[in-house]
Write a protein that holds these residues in place. Structure first.
Motif, PDB file in Angstrom:
ATOM      1  N   ASP A  62      -9.574   2.235  -6.616  1.00 43.66           N
ATOM      2  CA  ASP A  62      -9.587   3.790  -6.476  1.00 43.66           C
ATOM      3  C   ASP A  62      -8.095   4.013  -6.578  1.00 43.66           C
ATOM      4  OD1 ASP A  62      -9.941   6.322  -5.764  1.00 43.66           O
ATOM      5  OD2 ASP A  62     -10.205   5.788  -3.666  1.00 43.66           O
ATOM      6  N   VAL A  83       0.384   3.042  -0.373  1.00 44.61           N
ATOM      7  CA  VAL A  83       1.152   4.279  -0.661  1.00 44.61           C
ATOM      8  C   VAL A  83       2.768   4.122  -1.175  1.00 44.61           C
ATOM      9  CG1 VAL A  83       1.778   6.795  -0.115  1.00 44.61           C
ATOM     10  CG2 VAL A  83      -0.392   5.535   0.663  1.00 44.61           C
ATOM     11  N   PHE A  91      -1.019   0.026   4.588  1.00 45.20           N
ATOM     12  CA  PHE A  91      -2.050   0.412   5.795  1.00 45.20           C
ATOM     13  C   PHE A  91      -3.241  -0.581   5.566  1.00 45.20           C
ATOM     14  CE2 PHE A  91       0.355   4.094   4.256  1.00 45.20           C
ATOM     15  CZ  PHE A  91       0.533   4.921   5.418  1.00 45.20           C
ATOM     16  N   SER A  92      -3.817  -0.904   6.732  1.00 48.83           N
ATOM     17  CA  SER A  92      -4.986  -1.434   6.842  1.00 48.83           C
ATOM     18  C   SER A  92      -6.140  -0.719   6.364  1.00 48.83           C
ATOM     19  CB  SER A  92      -5.538  -1.822   8.280  1.00 48.83           C
ATOM     20  OG  SER A  92      -6.692  -2.355   8.440  1.00 48.83           O
ATOM     21  N   GLN A  93      -6.877  -1.452   5.451  1.00 49.01           N
ATOM     22  CA  GLN A  93      -8.373  -0.685   4.956  1.00 49.01           C
ATOM     23  C   GLN A  93      -9.335  -0.483   5.975  1.00 49.01           C
ATOM     24  OE1 GLN A  93     -10.141  -1.767   1.221  1.00 49.01           O
ATOM     25  NE2 GLN A  93      -8.224  -2.093   0.100  1.00 49.01           N
ATOM     26  N   LYS A  94      -9.140  -1.365   7.092  1.00 56.18           N
ATOM     27  CA  LYS A  94     -10.200  -1.473   8.092  1.00 56.18           C
ATOM     28  C   LYS A  94     -10.034  -0.486   9.151  1.00 56.18           C
ATOM     29  CE  LYS A  94     -12.004  -5.047   6.020  1.00 56.18           C
ATOM     30  NZ  LYS A  94     -13.253  -4.858   5.495  1.00 56.18           N
ATOM     31  N   PRO A 103      -6.243   7.525  -7.163  1.00 57.42           N
ATOM     32  CA  PRO A 103      -6.262   8.948  -7.576  1.00 57.42           C
ATOM     33  C   PRO A 103      -5.348   9.313  -8.473  1.00 57.42           C
ATOM     34  CG  PRO A 103      -6.595   8.612  -5.039  1.00 57.42           C
ATOM     35  CD  PRO A 103      -6.224   7.180  -5.881  1.00 57.42           C
ATOM     36  N   PRO A 120     -15.192  -0.460   6.925  1.00 59.26           N
ATOM     37  CA  PRO A 120     -15.943   0.512   7.633  1.00 59.26           C
ATOM     38  C   PRO A 120     -15.364   1.875   7.195  1.00 59.26           C
ATOM     39  CG  PRO A 120     -13.803  -0.224   8.686  1.00 59.26           C
ATOM     40  CD  PRO A 120     -14.062  -1.037   7.464  1.00 59.26           C
ATOM     41  N   TYR A 153      -1.005   5.971  -5.270  1.00 59.06           N
ATOM     42  CA  TYR A 153      -1.653   5.328  -4.085  1.00 59.06           C
ATOM     43  C   TYR A 153      -2.922   4.921  -4.439  1.00 59.06           C
ATOM     44  CZ  TYR A 153      -3.321  10.160  -3.867  1.00 59.06           C
ATOM     45  OH  TYR A 153      -3.909  11.191  -4.224  1.00 59.06           O
ATOM     46  N   GLY A 154      -3.371   4.118  -3.830  1.00 60.05           N
ATOM     47  CA  GLY A 154      -4.765   3.574  -4.019  1.00 60.05           C
ATOM     48  C   GLY A 154      -5.196   2.297  -3.379  1.00 60.05           C
ATOM     49  N   ALA A 155      -6.281   1.898  -3.549  1.00 56.10           N
ATOM     50  CA  ALA A 155      -6.893   0.376  -2.967  1.00 56.10           C
ATOM     51  C   ALA A 155      -7.782  -0.260  -3.886  1.00 56.10           C
ATOM     52  CB  ALA A 155      -7.760   1.378  -1.887  1.00 56.10           C
ATOM     53  N   TYR A 207      -4.438  -0.718   1.960  1.00 55.06           N
ATOM     54  CA  TYR A 207      -4.293   0.208   0.887  1.00 55.06           C
ATOM     55  C   TYR A 207      -2.794   0.416   0.790  1.00 55.06           C
ATOM     56  CZ  TYR A 207      -4.434   4.068   4.426  1.00 55.06           C
ATOM     57  OH  TYR A 207      -4.297   5.029   5.497  1.00 55.06           O
ATOM     58  N   LEU A 225      -8.227   9.295  -0.239  1.00 50.57           N
ATOM     59  CA  LEU A 225      -8.763   8.261  -0.210  1.00 50.57           C
ATOM     60  C   LEU A 225      -9.983   7.966   0.422  1.00 50.57           C
ATOM     61  CD1 LEU A 225      -5.775   5.415  -0.434  1.00 50.57           C
ATOM     62  CD2 LEU A 225      -7.170   6.115  -2.243  1.00 50.57           C
TER      63      LEU A 225
END
Lengths: 330, 330
Positions: B36, B67, B91-94, B38, A48, B56-58, B65, A43
């Motif tokens: 996204d 999983v 999980f944090s996307q940042k 995959p 950021p 998994y994805g975002a 994001y 991913l």
């Protein structure tokens, strides 16, 4: 029951010589076809910037299958956070139950990656290592060097990094590091990459470079290079012509290195053929497939294979059992 | 800080109407290219037989994001263990930090899968549903029916399963189920699949069949079929000719259904072309792409998309915030 283990507990359980042996055995199992390692999951984030790798697999007949999640968010240090994060999950191969959560914050990934560099050096470095060259100043630059102590007899090292202050800082930190203390190693800054490449015959590249750092024409006969930065599409540390010049190209996983390693770039540039690449596990079993002459140039292309995650997780499990620790239930 | 939430806590947070709306919105985001996702990761075990899916994805701009790991180990019931297991990680996307571990034991996967069936029925079932047909007797058979209550007005249901005793048991359990009580639904056993197919005009197939169960020539005009069993290579519930006969084929994800859904088999048999398949998210936005005539045959091919996991995880997070619960730190 699922139990969780934290980084401080995990750190105490991993002994370097055992780790190197486990990772070595893992590569053999992988090249023997005894490991199911599906393609790496990726991913990518832009704002950021961050990359996530999902690696998972199973060794036939093992107790567990393993899923490893690792990320690098490059702006984290601006907030005083580690760029790297990660965890490893162990599930029963018999029932699918989640047995253990290793909240290792990417440390196990860092360690098994460094161990692969040590395994490559054990089997591919020239007998007389004149000087070790480390390119990069991140976590892997330090760990790759530290783990070479167990497998290479050498007393000189050159380091090159883009940022001179960080390079100097890394050298100072290494010199005062407990783990380096009884290794009588002289570490200096290289003025530039060409100087490092012409002085060193065991070189490890540890950068996220997207343009080649090492030029083919600078590499001397008898050099071994381990390139471990190109773990994703678009990354490249070695000029493609260097792979064409090398006597041996060794991949941790041919499938992965063709997809996104140094080999990928050299194949794209039509400078090497995929069928000339040898797998590390095969070299470990049969040294004739690796270096058989001190004048040869060898390249190890390491992209990081889930079998390394499986092996380090098994090492932790074994150490836990030996210590009679079960972890905290969740 | 990472916090963990267990199944009993998670169950209390998911309201069905909200879930159906979230999953519907997820399919729209997916078909708009804002997610996204995959390719699905798979692991397969033989002794004992087990399948693992990693999705998994975002969604661009989301906080997290996601999983999701889900497994089915088919011999588990012999040891009085659930065949299904699973968890979701946020999980944090940042920063990449692991924020939440949802130890849902696959319940969230079951629920978001059932919700996709409800979304497909909302947009594709004929206006007058004469009789609902459920093929299969597992967890999804029950949940698919239960979630149809919110979206379909119908008072008859036929069920077919390979094992008559299990089929009878499922009907009895459904009849005494709290969630079914105020739905005045007559549920009967179908003598065979052909009888079910000729009596029902909204059919859901929920089996791990590897050979087609529904024959093309038995399906009446005006029928909608949701096939949600073929979530892996080699699975197939509908005869390929049925997809050729259908007026509309709708995929949750065209990419996935071409790879391993009912569409995959029909394309392999050269009976349909990939470019005739429409995506569910596009149908939700534009009903002209779905059923526009009561006499049409429509087929929804559901392979399960990570955006569903993202959406149900978000639903849990939102409900947690609303309840002021933070979960237990690990």
């Amino acid at each position: 029951m699922t139990t969780v283990l934290h980084l401080d507990e995990i750190r105490r359980l991993v002994r370097i010589p055992d780790l190197i042996r486990e990772v070595e055995a893992g590569f053999v199992a992988y090249s023997e076809g005894r490991v199911d390692v599906p393609p790496v999951g990726f991913l990518h984030f832009e704002q950021p910037p961050g990359d996530v790798h999902i690696k998972y697999g199973a060794i036939s007949g093992d107790e567990h299958y393993v899923v490893k999640l690792a990320s690098a968010f490059y702006d984290n240090p601006k907030q005083n956070l580690s760029a790297s994060n990660g965890l490893i999950l162990l599930f029963s191969q018999k029932t699918g139950e989640l047995k253990r959560i290793l909240l290792d914050e990417c440390w196990l990934t860092d360690m098994r990656t460094a161990a692969a560099g040590a395994v490559a050096a054990m089997h591919l470095a020239p007998e007389q290592v004149r000087c070790i060259g480390i390119i990069g100043t991140g976590v892997q630059a330090r760990l790759q060097l530290q783990l070479l102590r167990d497998v290479v007899d050498c007393d000189r090292c050159l380091v090159w990094g883009r940022n001179p202050a960080r390079t100097q800082q890394m050298i100072e930190e290494l010199q005062s590091d407990e783990a380096m203390r009884d290794w009588n190693l002289q570490i200096d800054v290289a003025e530039n990459i060409d100087d490092l490449v012409s002085s060193c015959n065991l070189i490890v590249t540890t950068t996220p470079a997207k343009k080649p750092l090492i030029r083919a024409d600078r590499v001397q006969a008898g050099t071994h290079i381990t390139a471990m930065g190109s773990d994703d599409h678009g990354k490249q540390e070695l000029e493609s012509g260097l792979l064409a010049k090398a006597d041996r190209i060794i991949a941790d996983s041919i499938a992965q290195c063709i997809d996104h390693g140094e080999c990928c770039a050299a194949i794209r540039d039509k400078l090497i053929e995929a069928d000339t690449i040898v797998e590390l596990g095969d070299v470990i079993k049969n040294s004739n497939l690796g270096r058989f002459d001190e004048s040869q140039i060898t390249i190890a292309d390491l992209t990081g294979v889930a079998v390394q995650d499986i092996q380090i997780a098994k090492l932790v499990e074994r150490a836990l059992s030996a210590a009679g620790v079960t972890g905290e239930g969740v």
